[in-house]
Design an enzyme around this catalytic site. Structure first.
Site, mmCIF file in Angstrom:
data_model
loop_
_atom_site.group_PDB
_atom_site.id
_atom_site.type_symbol
_atom_site.label_atom_id
_atom_site.label_comp_id
_atom_site.label_asym_id
_atom_site.label_seq_id
_atom_site.Cartn_x
_atom_site.Cartn_y
_atom_site.Cartn_z
ATOM 1 C CB SER A 40 -13.958 7.144 12.199
ATOM 2 O OG SER A 40 -14.284 8.503 12.412
ATOM 3 C CG ASN A 71 -10.884 18.395 5.909
ATOM 4 O OD1 ASN A 71 -11.563 17.471 6.337
ATOM 5 N ND2 ASN A 71 -11.091 18.945 4.723
ATOM 6 C CB THR A 74 28.109 -15.922 10.901
ATOM 7 O OG1 THR A 74 29.005 -17.020 10.648
ATOM 8 C CG2 THR A 74 28.880 -14.812 11.609
ATOM 9 C CG HIS A 75 26.141 -18.461 7.736
ATOM 10 N ND1 HIS A 75 25.692 -18.101 6.486
ATOM 11 C CD2 HIS A 75 27.348 -17.843 7.883
ATOM 12 C CE1 HIS A 75 26.583 -17.331 5.884
ATOM 13 N NE2 HIS A 75 27.601 -17.146 6.719
ATOM 14 C CB SER A 104 1.653 -28.153 26.517
ATOM 15 O OG SER A 104 0.773 -29.103 25.939
ATOM 16 C CE LYS A 143 5.460 -28.034 23.896
ATOM 17 N NZ LYS A 143 6.207 -27.806 22.705
ATOM 18 C CD GLU A 173 6.280 -19.556 20.799
ATOM 19 O OE1 GLU A 173 5.171 -19.834 20.320
ATOM 20 O OE2 GLU A 173 6.831 -20.255 21.680
HETATM 21 N N1 ARG Z 1 -13.238 11.252 10.765
HETATM 22 C C1 ARG Z 1 -12.561 11.985 9.764
HETATM 23 C C2 ARG Z 1 -11.140 11.413 9.581
HETATM 24 O O1 ARG Z 1 -10.724 10.687 10.382
HETATM 25 C C3 ARG Z 1 -12.467 13.418 10.173
HETATM 26 C C4 ARG Z 1 -12.298 14.372 9.042
HETATM 27 C C5 ARG Z 1 -13.524 14.430 8.215
HETATM 28 N N2 ARG Z 1 -13.469 15.446 7.240
HETATM 29 C C6 ARG Z 1 -14.302 15.457 6.220
HETATM 30 N N3 ARG Z 1 -14.167 16.405 5.363
HETATM 31 N N4 ARG Z 1 -15.202 14.551 6.065
HETATM 32 O O2 ARG Z 1 -10.467 11.668 8.598
#
Ligand code: ARG
Length: 496
Positions: free
Chosen positions: A61, A148, A193-194, A315, A321, A328
Site C-alpha cells: 500500500s 493495526n 420548480t420543475h 472549443s 464556444k 461540469e
Molecule cells: N497497510 C495496512 C493497512 O492499511 C496496515 C495494517 C497492517 N496490519 C496487518 N495486520 N497486516 O491496513
C-alpha cells in the site's frame, strides 16, 4: 538479511509482476525501487521465503499510504515519548528515535526518501529506515503497539487534518456567496420548480440558499471531527497490551480528547471514515447542484450569468464556444466522491471483528474524496467570485411565464375576500386570456380582467410587477430584498 530474501530480491520481483495487475486502481505511482531492506526483516522469524511478486503487488500500500507520512511520524513520536516516560525504553533510545524520525521526515519532505514496495506500507518503510539509521533503538519503537492500531491512528489523524482543511474551504465558499448575495439582494430572477418559471425571487436569496446548505455541511464536518477525536493508539493488535503504556498520554499529545475505550473496536472500526465520506459526498452534492445551475445559467438561451475566461474553456473546433468546464467537473467529481462512500461501506459490511487487510482499501477512497472535494470547493469559490449576473436579462426572465400569477390570486383573496381555491381558478382564466392575447398579466386591460371577475379594480396592477412581488415576500426566510440584505449581513458577521 535472510538468504531466501536476498535471492528473491535479486530475482527482480517487480519485473515479474504481470502488467495488468501492476496498475492499481487510482493514481498510485510505483515507489522507486531501492530495496536495501527486505520485508522479511519484520516477521522473518516465521517466514523463510519472500513473498511472490503477485503477493507483493496486491499487498503493498506504500504507493498510496505514504500520503500519511506526517501522521505516522507524529504517532511514533508520541508513542516513543510515552514509552520513555513510563520506563519501557530508555531516554537515550527515545532521543535517538526522535532524531531519526526527524531526519526521515526531512528526507521525505525533500523527496529523497527511498520508498520500498517490499516494505509494504508507510509504517514499515519508516520503521525499517529508522532501524537502519539508528540501530537497536529503532527496533524498540514498536513495543506495545501494532500496525493495526498504528494504521487506525494514522487514518484518523489524516482525516482530522482533512476535516480542518475542508472546513476552512467551506467557509471560504460561504463568504464568497454571502458577498455576492449582499451585492444582489435586490436583483430579481425567476425562481423555479420543475425548472419551470414559478415565482420571482432575488438572486441574493438564491445564493444564500447555498450558504444554508454549506453551513450544515460545515456543522456535519465539525460533528464528525468531535465524534472521531479519540486515539486508538495502544489498542495494539486487538487485545491491548501487557506493557504499562499510558494511552491517555499519547492521546493528549496527539490532540485527542482521550483514548478509545475498547481495543477491538479501535482496530476494527472505520465508521469515522465512512461518516467523513458522507460529509464529503453531501457537500459535493450541494456543490454539484450549484454547478448544474451554473451550467444552465451560462447557457446562452438563459444568459443569466457570465463566467470569465478564468473559469471557462473554448472549443478546438467551434470558435464561438465558452464551456463551463469547471462547473461540469464539480458536478462530475461528485460521482467519485459518493463512490468512495459506497466503496468503504461495502468493504466494511462483511468484516467480522477485528482487523482484516480488506481495510487497507479504505485509504485511496478517503484520499481521493478529500482531494477532489478540495478542488471542487476551490473551483466553486472561484466561480462565485468570478460570475457576472446579467441583471437586465434576469429581470426580463423573472417576469416571463406569468410568474406573478400567485400575486394576483393573493390579491383576490386579500382585497375581495375570495377563498384561495376560487382565486386560483379566476387567476388561471386570466392567465389563459393573457396567453391568448399574447401578453403578460399586466398587459390585460381592466375591462378584460373584469370580464372574469367584475369586482377587480385598478389596484390589482400594483401587484403584478416582479419588484412588487419580491418586495411582498417578507415572511421570515422569504425572498424580499430587505430580508436578503439582513440575512447577508448576519452571515457576514458569523463568518468574520
Ligand atoms: N497497510 C495496512 C493497512 O492499511 C496496515 C495494517 C497492517 N496490519 C496487518 N495486520 N497486516 O491496513
Amino acid at each position: 538479511m535472510a538468504p531466501a530474501a536476498r535471492a528473491w530480491r535479486a530475482g527482480g520481483a517487480a519485473a515479474r509482476v504481470p502488467a495488468a495487475s501492476s496498475s492499481p486502481r487510482r493514481g498510485t505511482e510505483r515507489p522507486e525501487s531501492s530495496a536495501i531492506v527486505s520485508s522479511n526483516l519484520q516477521w522473518g522469524g516465521r517466514f523463510a521465503a519472500g513473498p511472490s511478486a503477485i503477493m507483493q503487488a496486491i499487498n503493498a500500500s506504500i504507493g498510496f499510504d505514504r500520503k500519511m507520512w506526517r501522521q505516522d511520524i507524529a504517532g511514533s513520536l508520541a508513542h516513543a515519548a510515552m514509552l520513555a516516560h513510563v520506563g519501557i525504553i530508555s531516554a537515550e533510545d527515545e532521543a535517538a528515535i526522535r532524531e531519526g524520525l526527524a531526519t526521515i521526515g526531512k528526507r521525505i519532505e525533500a523527496g529523497e526518501f527511498p520508498w520500498d514496495e517490499g516494505l509494504e506500507d508507510i509504517h514499515m518503510n519508516i520503521e525499517a529506515r529508522l532501524t537502519q539509521a539508528i540501530g537497536e533503538a529503532g527496533k524498540r519503537l514498536h513495543t506495545g503497539r501494532s500496525r493495526n492500531d498504528q494504521v487506525a491512528l494514522d487514518v484518523r489523524l489524516w482525516v482530522r487534518d482533512a476535516i480542518d482543511g475542508l472546513s476552512g474551504q467551506v467557509e471560504d465558499v460561504m463568504r464568497a456567496l454571502v458577498a455576492r448575495a449582499g451585492e444582489h439582494a435586490g436583483t430579481v430572477m425567476p425562481g423555479f420548480t420543475h425548472l419551470q418559471p414559478a415565482q420571482p425571487v432575488t438572486f441574493g436569496h438564491h445564493l444564500l440558499a447555498y450558504v444554508e446548505m454549506l453551513s450544515r455541511d460545515l456543522s456535519r464536518l465539525r460533528d464528525c471531527r468531535a465524534r472521531m477525536n479519540e486515539s486508538p493508539l495502544g489498542a495494539a493488535a486487538l487485545a491491548g497490551t501487557g506493557f504499562p503504556i499510558d494511552r491517555h498520554m499519547t492521546a493528549a499529545a496527539l490532540g485527542f480528547d482521550g483514548p478509545t475505550r475498547n481495543s477491538l473496536d479501535s482496530v476494527a472500526s472505520r465508521d469515522f471514515a465512512a461518516e467523513f465520506l458522507f460529509c464529503c459526498a453531501m457537500c459535493a452534492t450541494h456543490l454539484s447542484r450549484f454547478a448544474e445551475e451554473v451550467v444552465i445559467w451560462t447557457n446562452p438561451y438563459f444568459g443569466f450569468v457570465r463566467l470569465s475566461d478564468a473559469f471557462t474553456t473554448g472549443s478546438s473546433i467551434m470558435p464561438q464556444k465558452r464551456n463551463p468546464d469547471a462547473a461540469e467537473l464539480v458536478r462530475g467529481k461528485t460521482g467519485r466522491i459518493t463512490g468512495a462512500l459506497v466503496g468503504l461501506l461495502t468493504v466494511l459490511k462483511g468484516l467480522a471483528l477485528t482487523y482484516f487487510k480488506d481495510m487497507q482499501e479504505d485509504k485511496e477512497g478517503i484520499f481521493d474524496a478529500a482531494e477532489n472535494l478540495t478542488l471542487c470547493l476551490a473551483a466553486v469559490a472561484g466561480m462565485v467570485r468570478d460570475m457576472q449576473p446579467d441583471v437586465a436579462r434576469l429581470e426580463a426572465a423573472a417576469g416571463a411565464g406569468f410568474s406573478t400569477a400567485t400575486d394576483l390570486a393573493d390579491w383576490l383573496v386579500r382585497e375581495l375576500r375570495m377563498p384561495f381555491r376560487d382565486a386560483h381558478h379566476v387567476t388561471g382564466r386570466l392567465v389563459a386570456r393573457a396567453e391568448a392575447k399574447g401578453t403578460d398579466l399586466a398587459g390585460l386591460t381592466l375591462a378584460e380582467m373584469q370580464a372574469e371577475e367584475p369586482r377587480i379594480t385598478e389596484g390589482v396592477f400594483g401587484v403584478l410587477t416582479v419588484q412588487a412581488s419580491v418586495a411582498s415576500r417578507t415572511s421570515f426566510g422569504g425572498t424580499a430584498p430587505g430580508n436578503v440584505s439582513r440575512m447577508a449581513a448576519e452571515w457576514r458577521e458569523r463568518l468574520a
